[in-house]
Design a protein around this motif. Sequence first.
Motif, PDB file in Angstrom:
ATOM      1  N   GLY A   9    -101.805  42.489  40.251  1.00 42.41           N
ATOM      2  CA  GLY A   9    -100.358  42.420  40.442  1.00 42.41           C
ATOM      3  C   GLY A   9     -99.769  43.784  40.752  1.00 42.41           C
ATOM      4  O   GLY A   9    -100.436  44.799  40.627  1.00 42.41           O
ATOM      5  N   PRO A  10     -98.472  43.830  41.163  1.00 43.38           N
ATOM      6  CA  PRO A  10     -97.892  45.089  41.642  1.00 43.38           C
ATOM      7  C   PRO A  10     -97.716  46.156  40.560  1.00 43.38           C
ATOM      8  O   PRO A  10     -97.714  47.345  40.864  1.00 43.38           O
ATOM      9  N   ASP A  11     -97.556  45.753  39.297  1.00 42.32           N
ATOM     10  CA  ASP A  11     -97.317  46.764  38.249  1.00 42.32           C
ATOM     11  C   ASP A  11     -98.573  47.117  37.472  1.00 42.32           C
ATOM     12  O   ASP A  11     -98.525  47.788  36.438  1.00 42.32           O
ATOM     13  N   ALA A  12     -99.688  46.610  37.958  1.00 36.53           N
ATOM     14  CA  ALA A  12    -100.929  46.847  37.210  1.00 36.53           C
ATOM     15  C   ALA A  12    -101.984  47.433  38.136  1.00 36.53           C
ATOM     16  O   ALA A  12    -101.855  47.395  39.356  1.00 36.53           O
ATOM     17  N   GLU A  13    -102.995  47.996  37.537  1.00 34.46           N
ATOM     18  CA  GLU A  13    -104.054  48.661  38.312  1.00 34.46           C
ATOM     19  C   GLU A  13    -105.402  48.281  37.719  1.00 34.46           C
ATOM     20  O   GLU A  13    -105.543  48.184  36.490  1.00 34.46           O
ATOM     21  N   LEU A  14    -106.355  48.067  38.613  1.00 32.94           N
ATOM     22  CA  LEU A  14    -107.717  47.825  38.133  1.00 32.94           C
ATOM     23  C   LEU A  14    -108.369  49.193  37.914  1.00 32.94           C
ATOM     24  O   LEU A  14    -108.397  50.015  38.825  1.00 32.94           O
ATOM     25  N   VAL A  15    -108.833  49.448  36.706  1.00 35.25           N
ATOM     26  CA  VAL A  15    -109.492  50.735  36.444  1.00 35.25           C
ATOM     27  C   VAL A  15    -110.950  50.483  36.064  1.00 35.25           C
ATOM     28  O   VAL A  15    -111.286  49.442  35.517  1.00 35.25           O
ATOM     29  N   ARG A  16    -111.788  51.467  36.361  1.00 37.45           N
ATOM     30  CA  ARG A  16    -113.209  51.365  36.005  1.00 37.45           C
ATOM     31  C   ARG A  16    -113.508  52.331  34.866  1.00 37.45           C
ATOM     32  O   ARG A  16    -113.155  53.521  34.925  1.00 37.45           O
ATOM     33  N   LEU A  17    -114.123  51.813  33.836  1.00 35.85           N
ATOM     34  CA  LEU A  17    -114.488  52.624  32.677  1.00 35.85           C
ATOM     35  C   LEU A  17    -116.005  52.510  32.506  1.00 35.85           C
ATOM     36  O   LEU A  17    -116.522  51.412  32.294  1.00 35.85           O
ATOM     37  N   VAL A  18    -116.689  53.631  32.644  1.00 38.31           N
ATOM     38  CA  VAL A  18    -118.157  53.590  32.559  1.00 38.31           C
ATOM     39  C   VAL A  18    -118.599  54.235  31.249  1.00 38.31           C
ATOM     40  O   VAL A  18    -118.140  55.331  30.903  1.00 38.31           O
ATOM     41  N   THR A  19    -119.470  53.553  30.539  1.00 39.85           N
ATOM     42  CA  THR A  19    -120.024  54.125  29.311  1.00 39.85           C
ATOM     43  C   THR A  19    -121.428  54.648  29.607  1.00 39.85           C
ATOM     44  O   THR A  19    -122.024  54.304  30.630  1.00 39.85           O
ATOM     45  N   SER A  20    -121.938  55.451  28.694  1.00 39.53           N
ATOM     46  CA  SER A  20    -123.267  56.039  28.925  1.00 39.53           C
ATOM     47  C   SER A  20    -124.030  56.111  27.619  1.00 39.53           C
ATOM     48  O   SER A  20    -123.500  55.767  26.560  1.00 39.53           O
ATOM     49  N   PHE A  21    -125.243  56.638  27.716  1.00 36.29           N
ATOM     50  CA  PHE A  21    -126.063  56.818  26.505  1.00 36.29           C
ATOM     51  C   PHE A  21    -125.361  57.763  25.526  1.00 36.29           C
ATOM     52  O   PHE A  21    -125.628  57.733  24.335  1.00 36.29           O
ATOM     53  N   ALA A  22    -124.465  58.596  26.065  1.00 32.10           N
ATOM     54  CA  ALA A  22    -123.830  59.616  25.223  1.00 32.10           C
ATOM     55  C   ALA A  22    -122.455  59.184  24.696  1.00 32.10           C
ATOM     56  O   ALA A  22    -121.824  59.928  23.944  1.00 32.10           O
ATOM     57  N   THR A  23    -121.994  58.017  25.100  1.00 34.05           N
ATOM     58  CA  THR A  23    -120.661  57.578  24.654  1.00 34.05           C
ATOM     59  C   THR A  23    -120.675  57.374  23.138  1.00 34.05           C
ATOM     60  O   THR A  23    -121.582  56.739  22.590  1.00 34.05           O
ATOM     61  N   MET A  24    -119.661  57.902  22.488  1.00 36.36           N
ATOM     62  CA  MET A  24    -119.588  57.756  21.028  1.00 36.36           C
ATOM     63  C   MET A  24    -118.600  56.646  20.679  1.00 36.36           C
ATOM     64  O   MET A  24    -117.550  56.522  21.330  1.00 36.36           O
ATOM     65  N   PRO A  25    -118.890  55.868  19.634  1.00 39.68           N
ATOM     66  CA  PRO A  25    -117.965  54.797  19.239  1.00 39.68           C
ATOM     67  C   PRO A  25    -116.555  55.330  19.007  1.00 39.68           C
ATOM     68  O   PRO A  25    -115.561  54.658  19.299  1.00 39.68           O
ATOM     69  N   GLU A  26    -116.475  56.582  18.533  1.00 40.81           N
ATOM     70  CA  GLU A  26    -115.144  57.162  18.260  1.00 40.81           C
ATOM     71  C   GLU A  26    -114.317  57.286  19.535  1.00 40.81           C
ATOM     72  O   GLU A  26    -113.102  57.108  19.513  1.00 40.81           O
ATOM     73  N   GLU A  27    -115.004  57.604  20.660  1.00 41.23           N
ATOM     74  CA  GLU A  27    -114.279  57.710  21.947  1.00 41.23           C
ATOM     75  C   GLU A  27    -113.715  56.354  22.336  1.00 41.23           C
ATOM     76  O   GLU A  27    -112.610  56.227  22.840  1.00 41.23           O
ATOM     77  N   VAL A  28    -114.546  55.332  22.107  1.00 44.63           N
ATOM     78  CA  VAL A  28    -114.144  53.971  22.469  1.00 44.63           C
ATOM     79  C   VAL A  28    -112.956  53.552  21.603  1.00 44.63           C
ATOM     80  O   VAL A  28    -111.943  53.040  22.107  1.00 44.63           O
ATOM     81  N   GLU A  29    -113.082  53.815  20.296  1.00 47.03           N
ATOM     82  CA  GLU A  29    -111.993  53.426  19.369  1.00 47.03           C
ATOM     83  C   GLU A  29    -110.692  54.131  19.757  1.00 47.03           C
ATOM     84  O   GLU A  29    -109.616  53.532  19.756  1.00 47.03           O
ATOM     85  N   GLN A  30    -110.816  55.415  20.093  1.00 44.68           N
ATOM     86  CA  GLN A  30    -109.615  56.184  20.443  1.00 44.68           C
ATOM     87  C   GLN A  30    -108.946  55.606  21.692  1.00 44.68           C
ATOM     88  O   GLN A  30    -107.720  55.472  21.756  1.00 44.68           O
ATOM     89  N   PHE A  31    -109.768  55.249  22.670  1.00 44.78           N
ATOM     90  CA  PHE A  31    -109.217  54.699  23.918  1.00 44.78           C
ATOM     91  C   PHE A  31    -108.517  53.370  23.639  1.00 44.78           C
ATOM     92  O   PHE A  31    -107.412  53.118  24.125  1.00 44.78           O
ATOM     93  N   ILE A  32    -109.180  52.538  22.851  1.00 48.96           N
ATOM     94  CA  ILE A  32    -108.600  51.219  22.549  1.00 48.96           C
ATOM     95  C   ILE A  32    -107.262  51.397  21.817  1.00 48.96           C
ATOM     96  O   ILE A  32    -106.273  50.724  22.099  1.00 48.96           O
ATOM     97  N   LYS A  33    -107.267  52.340  20.877  1.00 52.26           N
ATOM     98  CA  LYS A  33    -106.044  52.589  20.097  1.00 52.26           C
ATOM     99  C   LYS A  33    -104.900  53.005  21.042  1.00 52.26           C
ATOM    100  O   LYS A  33    -103.786  52.484  20.973  1.00 52.26           O
TER     101      LYS A  33
END
Length: 356
Positions: free
Chosen positions: A327-351
């Motif tokens: 839709g016009p007010d939204a954007e599709l974004v790509r989020l790539v995780t890796s072997f080095a991604t920490m759960p804390e990073e994920v939690e922070q982003f979700i928050k």
Amino acid sequence: MNFASDNWAGASPKVLEALAHGSAGIAPAYGADDLTREVKARLAALFGHEVGAFFVATGTSANSLCLAALCPPYGAVYAHDEAHIIGDEGGASEFVTQGARLIGIPGVGGKIGLADFKAVAGKPAGPASRFPLPSTLSLTQASECGTVYREEEVAALSEAAAAFGLKVHMDGARFANAFAFLCSLRGDMTPGDITWKAGVDALSLGFTKNGALLAEAVVLFDPERADEVEWRRKRSGQVLSKARLVAAQLLAMLEDDHWLDLARHANRMALMLGHGLVTAGHRLGFDIEANEVFAVLPKAMIPRLRQEGALFYEYPRASLAADRRAGPDAELVRLVTSFATMPEEVEQFIKLASQI
Ligand SMILES: Cc1ncc(COP(=O)(O)O)c(C=O)c1O
């Protein structure tokens, strides 16, 4: 919060240790060393098939060399419209094949559907030699949308390809993530099941995104084509003199299934991220299967997430279907995780994505 790409991460500590170990002493150059020999034997055992295996420095080189092994200069390669070989490799495959044409096929979620493939590749080419000779089908596993071809999908596409006289290439820059996902569906899945047993002739086997320092492999399931690849590899400047240092990385990755542990972690982080975003009220572009999450976020949220330190890309071209739903007010974004991604990073982003 790095979700820009998996190759923004460094290398796995085990790989670095193996490199330090592998670099001790002297050994013959250009792949005539024991570690290289050992890796080749390990790859044959992993796939349960005799293979021609060649180390290269980049996924682009692996793809273009695989395609050159399968497709003549006057041939056509069919790939998904959004395939890396079409949109992101600067024409490397056209160059290394010395002229093959790459032809895009549409498909929702980054995967080529059987009917679409048959419709495009089965189109009569007209009088002989007017159109490049249909030669190769290239599948990206995991796909550019983070989705994964099932064993039976690869087999059906390969069967159709064979009926048209085509060979099959697999771009496995994220093969580990795809394989880890498929193993979660069927515990006794083997790498052979989704490659040569399903009709794949050549595989670009990626290790760099999954935690190697710099290590990709061309894997040919028809070793008869090996000589040709070796000449082309040299001509494209990819015969690495200190091959043992690439071999050391691959051995570390294959030892005790380290490559799968790393990929499973990345996949788990993607699932956690995706579930969190859905719980926060956002929509996903595609099912999360490997280590990429495509999320539809309000446009206004994007600069604020970046301000808070989140790294990611907007992905307007990833599948028209998801795009339209943005839709016009939204954007599709790509989020790539890796072997080095920490759960804390994920939690922070979700928050952050829940609040702002
Ligand atoms: C699906 C896919 N194939 C191939 C590559 C090529 O890798 P490289 O950048 O090492 O050439 C990438 C890199 O992003 C990729 O995502």
